[in-house]
Design an enzyme around this catalytic site. Structure first.
Site, short mmCIF file in Angstrom:
data_model
loop_
_atom_site.label_atom_id
_atom_site.label_comp_id
_atom_site.label_asym_id
_atom_site.label_seq_id
_atom_site.Cartn_x
_atom_site.Cartn_y
_atom_site.Cartn_z
N CYS A 284 0.74 -1.43 0.18
CA CYS A 284 -0.05 0.09 -0.06
C CYS A 284 0.98 1.20 0.12
CB CYS A 284 -0.90 -0.12 0.98
SG CYS A 284 -2.34 1.19 0.84
N GLU B 218 -1.47 -8.55 3.82
CA GLU B 218 -1.33 -9.14 5.21
C GLU B 218 -2.81 -9.39 5.73
OE1 GLU B 218 -1.14 -6.02 4.10
OE2 GLU B 218 -1.74 -4.88 5.91
N HIS C 297 -3.78 -4.73 0.46
CA HIS C 297 -3.06 -5.38 1.49
C HIS C 297 -3.17 -6.89 1.76
CE1 HIS C 297 -2.39 -1.52 3.92
NE2 HIS C 297 -3.40 -1.04 3.19
#
Ligand code: MN
Length: 240
Positions: free
Chosen positions: A106, A217, A215
């Protein structure tokens, strides 16, 4: 040992060197040892730490100071931390030059682009032609971090295409209001949203120089995302 960059303030406004657990967990799950890096480290200290790290994860966060890329002022620009910018720009250039594997996420993708000479839309929705709303975010409702907002088309023959192998196009989350405008010289764009916004870049010839606008994660429940973190940590191991 994977360094994870951090902002200099926590959301309560106090000085901090902390990062969301999702990044830390994703690195552990992939077999890496996460180390949070304070953006307030003086240069002599960070050089010493940098030499011991095998990979660097440039994490998400607030916007990059407009002065760094002659960006257009916009009322939605938020969370600028010039100290963090300066620290991370130096780290990107060091990692790009010395071949230390890095993964940008990001803000991390935007940072890599700016550090290597590119520019950003400072608010995609008002500046990019026919733009989608990429800022599907509400900090009060964290479940939205896993919400899949738009597909990305991966470029054939790219590193990320090899890593995720066959899962095309990819559905991703989207928690950004800025994006790449002019690509930095030397970077290759490797994934695009349906409106043409660049969603991944890589540094050709680098052992592992990759950044994504989404994102991952938050998406480690998905096989392709686990492969992305695994490929990053494996590249760091190979560097040891
Ligand atoms: Mn997006």
């Amino acid at each position: 040992m994977i360094g994870i960059t951090t902002p200099q303030q926590s959301p309560d406004g106090l000085q901090a060197a902390a990062m969301r657990q999702a990044y830390v967990s994703a690195i552990i799950q992939a077999g890496g040892l996460p180390v949070l890096i304070s953006s307030a480290l003086p240069e002599a200290e960070w050089q010493g730490l940098y030499r011991r790290l095998e990979g660097i994860l440039f994490s998400g966060g607030g916007d990059i100071a407009l002065e760094r890329f002659a960006g257009q002022p916009h009322p939605e620009v938020y969370g600028v931390d010039e100290g963090r910018d300066a620290f991370e720009v130096a780290l990107v250039r060091a990692a790009a030059e010395s071949g230390t594997p890095f993964l940008g996420i990001c803000r991390g993708l935007q940072l890599v682009n700016v550090a290597l000479g590119g520019t950003l839309y400072t608010h995609i929705l008002d500046q990019a032609p026919n733009a989608l709303d990429h800022s599907y975010e509400n900090p009060e409702v964290m479940i939205e971090c896993t919400h899949l907002v738009h597909p990305v088309q991966i470029e054939a023959g790219s590193r990320i295409g090899e890593i995720i192998d066959g899962i095309l196009p990819l559905q991703v989350n989207s928690l950004h209001h800025q994006g790449i405008k002019d690509l930095a010289p030397g970077l290759r764009p490797t994934a695009f949203a349906p409106d043409g916004i660049i969603e991944a870049v890589e540094l050709p010839g680098h052992p592992f120089g990759l950044a994504v606008q989404w994102h991952p994660e938050w998406l480690t429940g998905q096989e392709h995302t686990r492969r992305l973190f695994k490929a990053f940590v494996d590249a760091a191991h190979a560097r040891q």
